[in-house]
Design a protein around this motif. Sequence first.
Motif, PDB file in Angstrom:
ATOM      1  N   LEU A   6       0.835  -1.199   0.000  1.00 30.16           N
ATOM      2  CA  LEU A   6       0.000   0.000   0.000  1.00 30.16           C
ATOM      3  C   LEU A   6       0.870   1.249   0.000  1.00 30.16           C
ATOM      4  O   LEU A   6       0.606   2.197  -0.742  1.00 30.16           O
ATOM      5  N   ASP A   7       1.931   1.244   0.791  1.00 30.45           N
ATOM      6  CA  ASP A   7       2.847   2.388   0.809  1.00 30.45           C
ATOM      7  C   ASP A   7       3.497   2.581  -0.564  1.00 30.45           C
ATOM      8  O   ASP A   7       3.635   3.704  -1.041  1.00 30.45           O
ATOM      9  N   ALA A   8       3.901   1.485  -1.182  1.00 27.62           N
ATOM     10  CA  ALA A   8       4.520   1.561  -2.510  1.00 27.62           C
ATOM     11  C   ALA A   8       3.509   2.077  -3.531  1.00 27.62           C
ATOM     12  O   ALA A   8       3.856   2.898  -4.387  1.00 27.62           O
ATOM     13  N   LEU A   9       2.263   1.620  -3.429  1.00 28.21           N
ATOM     14  CA  LEU A   9       1.217   2.074  -4.342  1.00 28.21           C
ATOM     15  C   LEU A   9       0.961   3.571  -4.149  1.00 28.21           C
ATOM     16  O   LEU A   9       0.870   4.317  -5.132  1.00 28.21           O
ATOM     17  N   ARG A  10       0.865   4.003  -2.905  1.00 26.67           N
ATOM     18  CA  ARG A  10       0.678   5.434  -2.631  1.00 26.67           C
ATOM     19  C   ARG A  10       1.809   6.253  -3.261  1.00 26.67           C
ATOM     20  O   ARG A  10       1.577   7.302  -3.848  1.00 26.67           O
ATOM     21  N   ALA A  16       3.056   9.682 -10.050  1.00 25.03           N
ATOM     22  CA  ALA A  16       2.261   9.866 -11.274  1.00 25.03           C
ATOM     23  C   ALA A  16       1.612  11.246 -11.277  1.00 25.03           C
ATOM     24  O   ALA A  16       1.584  11.925 -12.307  1.00 25.03           O
ATOM     25  N   MET A  17       1.101  11.669 -10.120  1.00 27.47           N
ATOM     26  CA  MET A  17       0.461  12.982 -10.022  1.00 27.47           C
ATOM     27  C   MET A  17       1.462  14.098 -10.312  1.00 27.47           C
ATOM     28  O   MET A  17       1.180  15.015 -11.084  1.00 27.47           O
ATOM     29  N   SER A  32      -0.701  11.571   2.026  1.00 31.60           N
ATOM     30  CA  SER A  32      -1.614  10.563   1.479  1.00 31.60           C
ATOM     31  C   SER A  32      -3.072  10.910   1.741  1.00 31.60           C
ATOM     32  O   SER A  32      -3.950  10.519   0.976  1.00 31.60           O
ATOM     33  N   ASP A  33      -3.330  11.642   2.818  1.00 32.08           N
ATOM     34  CA  ASP A  33      -4.720  11.977   3.152  1.00 32.08           C
ATOM     35  C   ASP A  33      -5.084  13.415   2.780  1.00 32.08           C
ATOM     36  O   ASP A  33      -6.164  13.890   3.106  1.00 32.08           O
ATOM     37  N   ARG A  75     -10.568  11.882  -4.108  1.00 28.13           N
ATOM     38  CA  ARG A  75     -10.525  12.766  -2.938  1.00 28.13           C
ATOM     39  C   ARG A  75      -9.122  12.913  -2.378  1.00 28.13           C
ATOM     40  O   ARG A  75      -8.729  13.983  -1.936  1.00 28.13           O
ATOM     41  N   SER A  76      -8.368  11.821  -2.356  1.00 30.71           N
ATOM     42  CA  SER A  76      -7.012  11.844  -1.792  1.00 30.71           C
ATOM     43  C   SER A  76      -6.215  10.678  -2.374  1.00 30.71           C
ATOM     44  O   SER A  76      -6.783   9.798  -3.029  1.00 30.71           O
ATOM     45  N   VAL A  77      -4.936  10.669  -2.114  1.00 31.65           N
ATOM     46  CA  VAL A  77      -4.101   9.541  -2.548  1.00 31.65           C
ATOM     47  C   VAL A  77      -4.606   8.252  -1.898  1.00 31.65           C
ATOM     48  O   VAL A  77      -4.653   7.203  -2.539  1.00 31.65           O
ATOM     49  N   ASP A  78      -5.031   8.334  -0.633  1.00 29.32           N
ATOM     50  CA  ASP A  78      -5.553   7.150   0.062  1.00 29.32           C
ATOM     51  C   ASP A  78      -6.774   6.568  -0.647  1.00 29.32           C
ATOM     52  O   ASP A  78      -6.886   5.353  -0.814  1.00 29.32           O
ATOM     53  N   THR A  79      -7.712   7.443  -1.072  1.00 23.95           N
ATOM     54  CA  THR A  79      -8.927   6.935  -1.730  1.00 23.95           C
ATOM     55  C   THR A  79      -8.608   6.371  -3.117  1.00 23.95           C
ATOM     56  O   THR A  79      -9.222   5.384  -3.538  1.00 23.95           O
ATOM     57  N   ILE A  80      -7.639   6.963  -3.805  1.00 18.88           N
ATOM     58  CA  ILE A  80      -7.215   6.435  -5.100  1.00 18.88           C
ATOM     59  C   ILE A  80      -6.575   5.053  -4.910  1.00 18.88           C
ATOM     60  O   ILE A  80      -6.893   4.102  -5.633  1.00 18.88           O
ATOM     61  N   ALA A  81      -5.698   4.928  -3.925  1.00 17.54           N
ATOM     62  CA  ALA A  81      -5.035   3.647  -3.653  1.00 17.54           C
ATOM     63  C   ALA A  81      -6.053   2.573  -3.305  1.00 17.54           C
ATOM     64  O   ALA A  81      -5.951   1.436  -3.790  1.00 17.54           O
ATOM     65  N   ALA A  82      -7.057   2.920  -2.501  1.00 25.17           N
ATOM     66  CA  ALA A  82      -8.096   1.949  -2.127  1.00 25.17           C
ATOM     67  C   ALA A  82      -8.865   1.495  -3.350  1.00 25.17           C
ATOM     68  O   ALA A  82      -9.167   0.299  -3.501  1.00 25.17           O
ATOM     69  N   ALA A  83      -9.174   2.412  -4.257  1.00 18.56           N
ATOM     70  CA  ALA A  83      -9.915   2.056  -5.471  1.00 18.56           C
ATOM     71  C   ALA A  83      -9.082   1.154  -6.377  1.00 18.56           C
ATOM     72  O   ALA A  83      -9.599   0.209  -6.970  1.00 18.56           O
TER      73      ALA A  83
END
Length: 87
Positions: A6-10, A16-17, A32-33, A75-83
Amino acid sequence: MADLDLDALRQQIKEAMVEELMLPQGADEIASDAAIFSPEGLGLDSVDALQLAVALEKRFGLKLADAAAAREVLRSVDTIAAAIQAK
């Protein structure tokens, strides 16, 4: 192990952003949030949202079905990572 992934994905999302949106800050400076579209967060606009959606689909295969889905996910990097993890 999952937290490391998850950290690597974030980190990949942040990179990318920065690359796709030509952000002035580095990936390590993005929380991330942090709210992506809030002035208190990154303060991005609708053009940035479109570029980000295209970049996420290209890099991670994340398809955003409609504007409502995009508002939830972006909404945030966290929500993108979760999706991305949920797809």
